[in-house]
Design an enzyme around this catalytic site. Sequence first.
Site, PDB file in Angstrom:
ATOM      1  N   TYR A 207      72.924  61.397  59.650  1.00 52.58           N
ATOM      2  CA  TYR A 207      72.804  60.408  58.568  1.00 52.58           C
ATOM      3  C   TYR A 207      73.654  60.867  57.398  1.00 52.58           C
ATOM      4  O   TYR A 207      73.671  62.061  57.068  1.00 52.58           O
ATOM      5  CB  TYR A 207      71.339  60.270  58.107  1.00 52.58           C
TER       6      TYR A 207
ATOM      7  N   ASP B 248      92.492  39.754  53.544  1.00 52.31           N
ATOM      8  CA  ASP B 248      91.860  40.249  54.772  1.00 52.31           C
ATOM      9  C   ASP B 248      92.982  40.409  55.796  1.00 52.31           C
ATOM     10  O   ASP B 248      93.477  39.419  56.337  1.00 52.31           O
ATOM     11  CB  ASP B 248      90.814  39.221  55.216  1.00 52.31           C
TER      12      ASP B 248
END
Length: 493
Positions: free
Chosen positions: A83, A260
């Site tokens: 994590y 994008d």
Amino acid sequence: MSQATTTQPPSSGPATSSGPNAAAVASAYTSALEVIAAVEPDVAAAIKGELANQRRQLKLIASENYASPAVLLAMGNWLSDKYAEGVPGHRMYAGCEMVDRVETLAAEHAKALFGADHAYAQPHSGIDANLVAYWAILAKRVELPALEEAGAQHVNDLPKDAWDRLRHAFNDQRMLGMSLDAGGHLTHGFRPNISGKLFDQASYGVDPGTGLLDYDAIARQAREWRPLLLVAGYSAYPRNPNFAVMAEIAEEVGATFMVDMAHFAGLVAGKVLTGDFDPVPHADVVTTTTHKSLRGPRGGMVLCRGEYAPFVDKGCPMVLGGPLPHVMAAKAVALAEARRPSFAAYARGIVDNARALAEGLSRRGAKLVTGGTDNHIVLMDVGASFGLTGRQAESALLDAGVVTNRNSVPADPNGPWYTSGVRMGTPALTTLGFGPSDLDEVAAIVTDALRATQPASATSKAKYTIDAAVAEACRRRCAELLAAHPLYPEIHL
Ligand code: DSN
């Protein structure tokens, strides 16, 4: 800048062949599949089956590619078990030194490759990258002024009434993006996506006569609409937008300019798109995927000007779940590959091959949107060319051994589900080492297959028939092309 030290494919030859590392790659996959099969044999069988399928079919899906064994292997390891919410050096968990290392490597490679001020390698996909960008822009343009006005440092310091006003202000902003049937993307403010529920969106289209972007019309629309955000970028437009002109339009109306580049990031990385056609110097924020023409692992990334960096870096936990360290490691490997001179040759090859495909189709009578291509995409109007819907043509081509996807054409009479177009792209076949003469044969296979296809009835937009002998002959021709350019030839399963 540090260089990735991971084993990489040779700098020449198809990226799917591992050259001197071939024996190591073969043994890595054989061993990995044995280990998986000992626990869940069906998964091992599906992995082998996927390779068999990909070896059997001509992959013309414009958004797919084949990552190198080094990229794929960088994902299958214990980095996955960590994590690491936060950013390098500033995490919510202890023990993140190696995650910091791979995330920093990915960002440094991306900055050097694209000439960006800042890179954020955590997004899990293109949609996630766009969400990170939208919330960063809203945080800078809407939240920050509200905090300043209230004399607050943090949203938690705002009184309830100021917070309510801010929440409504987030939802009251305008976007201007490319329309879907002109080749734009669902995440650029369309209602089925969260971006359309968040922003009040207006779309710019293309000139109905030429199928090309009309910058004067976009400027007029921007002056009227006054968007907070102007979005450029496409998933089905076969030409290269002029980002310098789009940036001028954004500046004139006070909009943040976002591009994008998910589809064409590989062409930017390989310096095929430079000057006015390279989005990075012109846009405030650039988002991308890493698995299309960039040929990395499935994932996303955000590049931005320095002033947007602190907002972009809050992507997790703003809109992203915990980062995927194993995928960031693979992004670092892929970006290191993309910095090699061989990648520039690859990017040029994508465009040369797309032109050869477009010319081959046109010569055989097919009608193409805009009449051809300047990038990696060829959009064929199968209604005008063969009297088929996109859905019928896509299915018939699969029968013939060619994988494509149906796509709307401008002002499509068949709507976004059945469509009148088939989108094709050359990044994957170029990775296999296909050249222009191979793409001419691909054009011949595609037109032969579609000429042998008929709608099955006057009422169904899905049902079709294809001449079985022609389909069989096409599959044989596809197999011959693929045998000459094998996928991961060192891997025998
Ligand atoms: N799915 C991608 C494509 O095929 O273009 C875009 O999201």
